[in-house]
Scaffold this active site. Structure first.
Site, mmCIF file in Angstrom:
data_model
loop_
_atom_site.group_PDB
_atom_site.id
_atom_site.type_symbol
_atom_site.label_atom_id
_atom_site.label_comp_id
_atom_site.label_asym_id
_atom_site.label_seq_id
_atom_site.Cartn_x
_atom_site.Cartn_y
_atom_site.Cartn_z
ATOM 1 N N LYS A 11 148.342 26.596 3.452
ATOM 2 C CA LYS A 11 147.427 26.303 2.357
ATOM 3 C C LYS A 11 146.626 25.023 2.654
ATOM 4 O O LYS A 11 146.902 24.307 3.628
ATOM 5 C CB LYS A 11 148.233 26.210 1.054
ATOM 6 C CG LYS A 11 148.897 27.566 0.724
ATOM 7 C CD LYS A 11 149.375 27.657 -0.708
ATOM 8 C CE LYS A 11 150.819 27.313 -0.828
ATOM 9 N NZ LYS A 11 151.351 27.616 -2.193
ATOM 10 N N TYR A 51 146.625 35.802 -6.265
ATOM 11 C CA TYR A 51 147.596 35.212 -7.194
ATOM 12 C C TYR A 51 147.605 35.910 -8.562
ATOM 13 O O TYR A 51 148.002 35.302 -9.558
ATOM 14 C CB TYR A 51 147.305 33.722 -7.368
ATOM 15 C CG TYR A 51 147.830 32.864 -6.221
ATOM 16 C CD1 TYR A 51 149.162 32.952 -5.815
ATOM 17 C CD2 TYR A 51 147.011 31.955 -5.561
ATOM 18 C CE1 TYR A 51 149.650 32.170 -4.778
ATOM 19 C CE2 TYR A 51 147.498 31.165 -4.522
ATOM 20 C CZ TYR A 51 148.821 31.281 -4.139
ATOM 21 O OH TYR A 51 149.327 30.502 -3.113
ATOM 22 N N ARG A 104 159.126 23.742 3.900
ATOM 23 C CA ARG A 104 158.949 22.931 2.691
ATOM 24 C C ARG A 104 160.005 21.836 2.610
ATOM 25 O O ARG A 104 159.731 20.725 2.145
ATOM 26 C CB ARG A 104 159.002 23.828 1.463
ATOM 27 C CG ARG A 104 157.767 24.727 1.324
ATOM 28 C CD ARG A 104 157.993 25.782 0.272
ATOM 29 N NE ARG A 104 156.815 26.610 0.025
ATOM 30 C CZ ARG A 104 156.860 27.806 -0.524
ATOM 31 N NH1 ARG A 104 158.030 28.343 -0.875
ATOM 32 N NH2 ARG A 104 155.755 28.496 -0.731
ATOM 33 N N ASN A 114 152.856 22.972 -1.762
ATOM 34 C CA ASN A 114 154.059 23.277 -0.985
ATOM 35 C C ASN A 114 153.735 23.911 0.375
ATOM 36 O O ASN A 114 154.542 24.633 0.948
ATOM 37 C CB ASN A 114 155.014 24.147 -1.808
ATOM 38 C CG ASN A 114 154.397 25.463 -2.238
ATOM 39 O OD1 ASN A 114 153.286 25.784 -1.847
ATOM 40 N ND2 ASN A 114 155.120 26.228 -3.035
ATOM 41 N N HIS A 117 152.284 29.746 1.864
ATOM 42 C CA HIS A 117 152.578 30.937 1.068
ATOM 43 C C HIS A 117 153.095 32.004 2.022
ATOM 44 O O HIS A 117 152.556 32.165 3.122
ATOM 45 C CB HIS A 117 151.329 31.459 0.345
ATOM 46 C CG HIS A 117 151.533 32.823 -0.240
ATOM 47 N ND1 HIS A 117 152.077 33.005 -1.498
ATOM 48 C CD2 HIS A 117 151.330 34.067 0.272
ATOM 49 C CE1 HIS A 117 152.173 34.314 -1.731
ATOM 50 N NE2 HIS A 117 151.726 34.970 -0.674
ATOM 51 N N GLU A 128 149.046 42.168 0.495
ATOM 52 C CA GLU A 128 148.421 40.896 0.880
ATOM 53 C C GLU A 128 147.743 40.975 2.246
ATOM 54 O O GLU A 128 146.660 40.416 2.440
ATOM 55 C CB GLU A 128 149.466 39.782 0.847
ATOM 56 C CG GLU A 128 149.923 39.479 -0.583
ATOM 57 C CD GLU A 128 150.964 38.378 -0.675
ATOM 58 O OE1 GLU A 128 151.260 37.951 -1.794
ATOM 59 O OE2 GLU A 128 151.481 37.938 0.386
#
Ligand code: CMP
Length: 154
Positions: A11, A51, A104, A114, A117, A128
């Site tokens: 991310k 999301y 993480r 975090n 994903h 996805e």
């Protein structure tokens, strides 16, 4: 066994912190193969679809703002049990619950940032991957890749 494919996003926080290569290296060192890889500036429409399950939650709009704020790295990884294996390497969503040794657990302190994903099951992974990659962007390797990677020239 038949290998699985899963989606991983590094991310915007991971890219901004220059951790994308380090995170990718963890998956490669574990033995997963990259079958798709790109740097993406996500638009709101894709972020909302990705999301969608979180729509209506208090953090939803902030999550969209964050994920669209800067480039991220999208990767498709392949290997035996890749979905569960990647999830175990990523660690718990809330970094203070993520075990040391996980991504993480080693690099993150905030749930909203975090770093990574990862698809959470076979159906989600298929959805996805289709959302983030065109079929032509997901590549196959030669059948004998294990032989030429392990013993080049032999
Ligand atoms: P991810 O695995 O990308 O899936 C949904 C994301 O929403 C999650 O990681 C977190 O980054 C984010 N998230 C989940 N819960 C919260 C929360 N309580 N506050 C802010 N962000 C959250």
């Amino acid at each position: 066994m038949t290998p699985e494919r899963t989606l991983v996003l590094v991310k915007p926080d991971g890219v901004q912190r220059l951790l994308a290569g380090r995170i990718l290296a963890r998956f490669e060192e574990r033995g997963l193969r990259i079958v798709g890889l790109k740097l993406v500036q996500v638009d709101r429409a894709l972020a909302e679809r990705h999301y969608a399950v979180h729509r209506g939650k208090p953090f939803f709009e902030g999550l969209l703002d964050f994920i669209t704020s800067a480039p991220l790295v999208a990767m498709a990884l392949e290997g035996p049990n890749a979905i569960a294996l990647v999830r175990s390497m990523v660690g718990a969503t809330r970094p203070h619950e993520a075990a040391p040794g996980t991504i993480r657990g080693d690099y993150a302190v905030e749930t909203a940032q975090n770093l990574v994903h990862a698809s959470d099951g076979p159906e989600t992974a298929a959805e996805e991957l289709a959302l983030w990659f065109e079929p032509s962007e997901l590549l196959d390797y030669p059948r004998d890749i294990d032989r030429w990677v392990l013993a080049p020239g032999s």
